[in-house]
Each structure stands twice: as structure tokens, then as C-alpha cells.
Design a protein around this motif. Sequence first.
Motif, PDB file in Angstrom:
ATOM      1  N   ARG A 118       0.844  -1.194   0.000  1.00  0.00           N
ATOM      2  CA  ARG A 118       0.000   0.000   0.000  1.00  0.00           C
ATOM      3  C   ARG A 118       0.875   1.238   0.000  1.00  0.00           C
ATOM      4  NH1 ARG A 118      -3.828  -1.120   4.346  1.00  0.00           N
ATOM      5  NH2 ARG A 118      -3.277  -3.284   3.933  1.00  0.00           N
ATOM      6  N   PRO A 119       0.322   2.390  -0.370  1.00  0.00           N
ATOM      7  CA  PRO A 119       1.120   3.617  -0.318  1.00  0.00           C
ATOM      8  C   PRO A 119       1.414   4.021   1.121  1.00  0.00           C
ATOM      9  CG  PRO A 119      -1.154   4.119  -0.884  1.00  0.00           C
ATOM     10  CD  PRO A 119      -1.036   2.619  -0.890  1.00  0.00           C
ATOM     11  N   ILE A 120       2.521   4.705   1.294  1.00  0.00           N
ATOM     12  CA  ILE A 120       2.913   5.273   2.583  1.00  0.00           C
ATOM     13  C   ILE A 120       2.951   6.781   2.420  1.00  0.00           C
ATOM     14  CG2 ILE A 120       4.742   5.400   4.326  1.00  0.00           C
ATOM     15  CD1 ILE A 120       5.631   2.592   3.322  1.00  0.00           C
ATOM     16  N   ARG A 121       2.314   7.504   3.306  1.00  0.00           N
ATOM     17  CA  ARG A 121       2.222   8.953   3.209  1.00  0.00           C
ATOM     18  C   ARG A 121       3.069   9.632   4.278  1.00  0.00           C
ATOM     19  NH1 ARG A 121      -4.379   9.152   2.479  1.00  0.00           N
ATOM     20  NH2 ARG A 121      -4.435   8.283   0.361  1.00  0.00           N
ATOM     21  N   THR A 122       3.459  10.849   3.998  1.00  0.00           N
ATOM     22  CA  THR A 122       4.219  11.640   4.962  1.00  0.00           C
ATOM     23  C   THR A 122       3.502  11.639   6.313  1.00  0.00           C
ATOM     24  OG1 THR A 122       5.022  13.066   3.192  1.00  0.00           O
ATOM     25  CG2 THR A 122       5.198  13.911   5.444  1.00  0.00           C
ATOM     26  N   GLY A 123       4.234  11.314   7.370  1.00  0.00           N
ATOM     27  CA  GLY A 123       3.658  11.283   8.711  1.00  0.00           C
ATOM     28  C   GLY A 123       3.146   9.930   9.141  1.00  0.00           C
ATOM     29  N   ASP A 124       3.032   8.974   8.222  1.00  0.00           N
ATOM     30  CA  ASP A 124       2.624   7.623   8.617  1.00  0.00           C
ATOM     31  C   ASP A 124       3.687   6.998   9.514  1.00  0.00           C
ATOM     32  OD1 ASP A 124       0.235   7.621   7.246  1.00  0.00           O
ATOM     33  OD2 ASP A 124       0.992   6.502   5.513  1.00  0.00           O
ATOM     34  N   GLU A 125       3.244   6.328  10.562  1.00  0.00           N
ATOM     35  CA  GLU A 125       4.165   5.590  11.415  1.00  0.00           C
ATOM     36  C   GLU A 125       4.182   4.123  10.996  1.00  0.00           C
ATOM     37  OE1 GLU A 125       5.232   4.596  16.098  1.00  0.00           O
ATOM     38  OE2 GLU A 125       3.290   5.478  15.581  1.00  0.00           O
ATOM     39  N   ILE A 126       5.372   3.614  10.719  1.00  0.00           N
ATOM     40  CA  ILE A 126       5.552   2.215  10.349  1.00  0.00           C
ATOM     41  C   ILE A 126       6.129   1.480  11.552  1.00  0.00           C
ATOM     42  CG2 ILE A 126       6.595   0.596   8.732  1.00  0.00           C
ATOM     43  CD1 ILE A 126       4.743   2.687   7.452  1.00  0.00           C
ATOM     44  N   GLU A 127       5.469   0.419  11.967  1.00  0.00           N
ATOM     45  CA  GLU A 127       5.955  -0.405  13.070  1.00  0.00           C
ATOM     46  C   GLU A 127       6.453  -1.738  12.510  1.00  0.00           C
ATOM     47  OE1 GLU A 127       4.264  -1.133  17.381  1.00  0.00           O
ATOM     48  OE2 GLU A 127       3.211  -2.393  15.928  1.00  0.00           O
ATOM     49  N   VAL A 128       7.697  -2.080  12.859  1.00  0.00           N
ATOM     50  CA  VAL A 128       8.313  -3.340  12.436  1.00  0.00           C
ATOM     51  C   VAL A 128       8.512  -4.200  13.670  1.00  0.00           C
ATOM     52  CG1 VAL A 128      10.329  -4.409  11.350  1.00  0.00           C
ATOM     53  CG2 VAL A 128       9.468  -2.202  10.509  1.00  0.00           C
ATOM     54  N   ARG A 129       7.968  -5.413  13.644  1.00  0.00           N
ATOM     55  CA  ARG A 129       8.040  -6.300  14.801  1.00  0.00           C
ATOM     56  C   ARG A 129       8.770  -7.581  14.396  1.00  0.00           C
ATOM     57  NH1 ARG A 129       3.655  -7.835  17.818  1.00  0.00           N
ATOM     58  NH2 ARG A 129       2.348  -8.285  16.025  1.00  0.00           N
ATOM     59  N   ALA A 130       9.802  -7.899  15.155  1.00  0.00           N
ATOM     60  CA  ALA A 130      10.653  -9.051  14.854  1.00  0.00           C
ATOM     61  C   ALA A 130      11.143  -9.653  16.165  1.00  0.00           C
ATOM     62  CB  ALA A 130      11.827  -8.628  13.976  1.00  0.00           C
ATOM     63  N   PHE A 131      11.886 -10.751  16.064  1.00  0.00           N
ATOM     64  CA  PHE A 131      12.489 -11.350  17.261  1.00  0.00           C
ATOM     65  C   PHE A 131      13.718 -12.130  16.845  1.00  0.00           C
ATOM     66  CE2 PHE A 131       9.350 -14.417  15.740  1.00  0.00           C
ATOM     67  CZ  PHE A 131      10.057 -15.611  15.739  1.00  0.00           C
TER      68      PHE A 131
END
Length: 218
Positions: A118-131
Amino acid sequence: MRRTVPLTLLGMLLVSCGDGAGGSSLAGPIVNNLDWVPTDAGEEFFGPPPPGATCPPEPEGDCPMSDDECVVIPPGGTCVTSYVAECLDQFTVLAVYTQRPDGNPLCNWVTLEQPSLRPIRTGDEIEVRAFHFPLNAPFGGTARIAFVVGDVLAVEESVQIPQPFNFINASWVATKDFPEGTPILFHVDNHGNNEYGLVEANICDERPVGDNEIPCFL
């Protein structure tokens, strides 16, 4: 090669994910862990592969591989695979395995790629979850994961070895727009003779930016 995931991790996965309903029409996943493919891209972020870097792209032995669903790799089996979409409870996790059953290196440097969902817009917060599971070798070395959106190194996590099991919950706020289909890279290197898992990467619903104690989806 399948590991047992601590109950604390399963608890965090369950409370940290929702159905995406709420404030932002763009909230939701930007990657699908079934769709990762190996790539040579990203050298400007990670540097060139060091001498001895290895990550066989094809699984070996009796592996329950599938192009359209996650798999469960039984413990003690003959399957040897560098990376795979693995079933974990209701999640499809990208698993990266760092050593063979005999202890020899398997995948000590890999970059995987797919287009954003999907598109990402200015100000969007992206959360990356890993282990990662306990990292035990090489003693005194450094383990690193990184997540790239387009031309931006969005998340980079480095830890000194040895390290116990750890859940990684990192976030990044976009400073410009990225269209749907923007290349996304996930990179792992020097990762301590064990296993990494990428759980998910999402555009967050509305919440205080960077407050990882609040679930990404409200």
C-alpha cells in the motif's frame, strides 16, 4: 530447525495486533511474509557481503515448501532452509535460519525484497516487529537486522553477541510519500548462529507516535 517460541512472545503478538479498523484509511500491513525474494539491492545501506557470506536460496532435504502458504518445519527432520514463511500461531513469520543442524553456517548474510502492499504517506508511522532467539556466536560479534523503505533505511537494530532471546518492536515515521509498489528490503547479517523472525510491518492506526506500549492498531 523449528524452535519453541516463548509464551511471552506469543502474548505480545496477540496483544499487539488488531484488525486495522480505526483512524487511518491506510492502516495495515505493508509486506506479506509469503512474498519475500532474494535480492542484491541495498549495498548502499548494508555494505557489500563480506568474504564467506552465504545464504543458499534453495531448501535442501525433505522440506514442506509451498508457494502460497506458510509451513511448519518439524524438529529433527531433514529439512535445511535459509529462509521460509513459517506458521506461528495465527501469524505467518519470515524465519531466517543461521546454521545447519550440524552447527555449520547456513545463512549469515541475506537481503530479501518485495513491493509495498500500500502507499505510505508523509507522517505515517511504520511499526516493524521481529524477534531473535539466543545469539551465542561469534562471541564478541555484532548481529544486525535492517528494514528499508524505498531509498530510506527505516529501521536498523544491532546487538552485541552473546544475547538472550529478544523481541524487537521498532517504529519509523515517513518524512515523504512512497507509492504502492515501493521496494521494501529486509536484511539480516552476522546473526549469531540461531534464528530470526520478522513478524510483520504495518502502517499504524492513530496513536502517540513511537509509543510502542500502545498496540499499533487500536
